[in-house]
Design an enzyme around this catalytic site. Sequence first.
Site, PDB file in Angstrom:
ATOM      1  N   SER A 184       0.842  -1.200   0.000  1.00 29.57           N
ATOM      2  CA  SER A 184       0.000   0.000   0.000  1.00 29.57           C
ATOM      3  C   SER A 184       0.882   1.256   0.000  1.00 29.57           C
ATOM      4  CB  SER A 184      -0.939   0.011   1.218  1.00 29.57           C
ATOM      5  OG  SER A 184      -0.224  -0.258   2.405  1.00 29.57           O
TER       6      SER A 184
ATOM      7  N   GLU B 295      -8.905  -9.884   3.870  1.00 26.85           N
ATOM      8  CA  GLU B 295      -9.283  -8.499   3.565  1.00 26.85           C
ATOM      9  C   GLU B 295     -10.686  -8.448   2.961  1.00 26.85           C
ATOM     10  OE1 GLU B 295      -6.279  -6.239   1.531  1.00 26.85           O
ATOM     11  OE2 GLU B 295      -7.608  -4.543   1.185  1.00 26.85           O
TER      12      GLU B 295
ATOM     13  N   ASP C  65       5.573  -6.971   2.391  1.00 28.28           N
ATOM     14  CA  ASP C  65       4.853  -7.501   1.232  1.00 28.28           C
ATOM     15  C   ASP C  65       5.802  -7.808   0.085  1.00 28.28           C
ATOM     16  OD1 ASP C  65       2.099  -7.849   1.552  1.00 28.28           O
ATOM     17  OD2 ASP C  65       1.690  -5.701   1.324  1.00 28.28           O
TER      18      ASP C  65
ATOM     19  N   LYS D  13       4.996 -11.334   3.316  1.00 26.52           N
ATOM     20  CA  LYS D  13       3.570 -11.627   3.082  1.00 26.52           C
ATOM     21  C   LYS D  13       3.363 -11.699   1.579  1.00 26.52           C
ATOM     22  CE  LYS D  13       0.086  -8.386   3.719  1.00 26.52           C
ATOM     23  NZ  LYS D  13      -0.510  -8.230   2.373  1.00 26.52           N
TER      24      LYS D  13
HETATM   25  O1  KIV Z   1      -0.443  -3.430   1.676  1.00 21.73           O
HETATM   26  C1  KIV Z   1      -1.143  -3.378   2.702  1.00 21.73           C
HETATM   27  O2  KIV Z   1      -1.213  -2.360   3.396  1.00 21.73           O
HETATM   28  C2  KIV Z   1      -1.904  -4.570   3.060  1.00 21.73           C
HETATM   29  C3  KIV Z   1      -2.919  -4.424   4.144  1.00 21.73           C
HETATM   30  C4  KIV Z   1      -4.113  -3.711   3.650  1.00 21.73           C
HETATM   31  C5  KIV Z   1      -3.267  -5.718   4.750  1.00 21.73           C
HETATM   32  O3  KIV Z   1      -1.739  -5.582   2.478  1.00 21.73           O
END
Ligand code: KIV
Length: 271
Positions: A52, A189, A90, A120
């Site tokens: 994000s 989500e 991520d 993740k």
């Molecule tokens: O990238 C992010 O912030 C996320 C969250 C919304 C879980 O994956």
Amino acid sequence: MSIHGKARRITTHVLQEMKEAGEKIAMLTAYDYSLAKIVDDASVDVILVGDSASNVMAGHETTLPITLDQMIYHATSVVNAVNKSLVVVDLPFGSYQGNSRKALASSIRIMKESGAHAIKMEGGKEVSDSVERILSAGIPVMGHLGLTPQSIYKFGTYSVRATKEEEAARLMKDSRHLEKLGCFAIVLEKIPADLAKEVSESVKIPVIGIGAGPDVDGQVLVLHDMLGITHQFHPRFLRRYLNLYDDIKQAIGNYVNDVRTKDFPNENEQY
Ligand code: KIV
């Protein structure tokens, strides 16, 4: 004392203990040193260096453009700030899909170059090979099901997922599959609260929700959304704890005014 309070550092094992004891897990995103320091000091269990960042840091419309190098830059800044929280990063779009060797290479770069503690990735059965390969290198993996923003062009909208029986059944199957593969937690989500409850009760690993209701093992929000720095985004699941957009704008407006009226700097603010 709580499990969080007793732990010197939050590890994947501490999160598992928290789930077993019914202690809720608090997770927030962060992308830079200064805010990550506050988040860590405020005793958040898990800091997610989310893709994000593509939206809130770089202003892209989707999470797709952010690169692995950019994620590593953000992750390094966060790790430099953190004393206790578990830092999860991520895997960005294009760094793992369809190629488990590439997925492992991307994960190793994140762990080695940033010092983060886990990665993740979005997806269920289709990312099995990558999950297995990454886990075999000793890197903890958090799954992400439901609304998976990296697939936005496949779904076409950011609306609630798994409202139909078939998709709900697939999500349940994918959750069990990710648990079986060895993921240490799963993010769900924007799915119906009843389904999230069912998933959380049927897997032993922690389930962290965003727009997934209260009956999961923890919650995650995007830091800039809950602080009200972003102000044109109003999903139902978002609780804003501050309206920093207005406060910061006001403060900057006051500064501009002070400069223009020659009020700043005064005699105590000079040498
Ligand atoms: O990238 C992010 O912030 C996320 C969250 C919304 C879980 O994956």
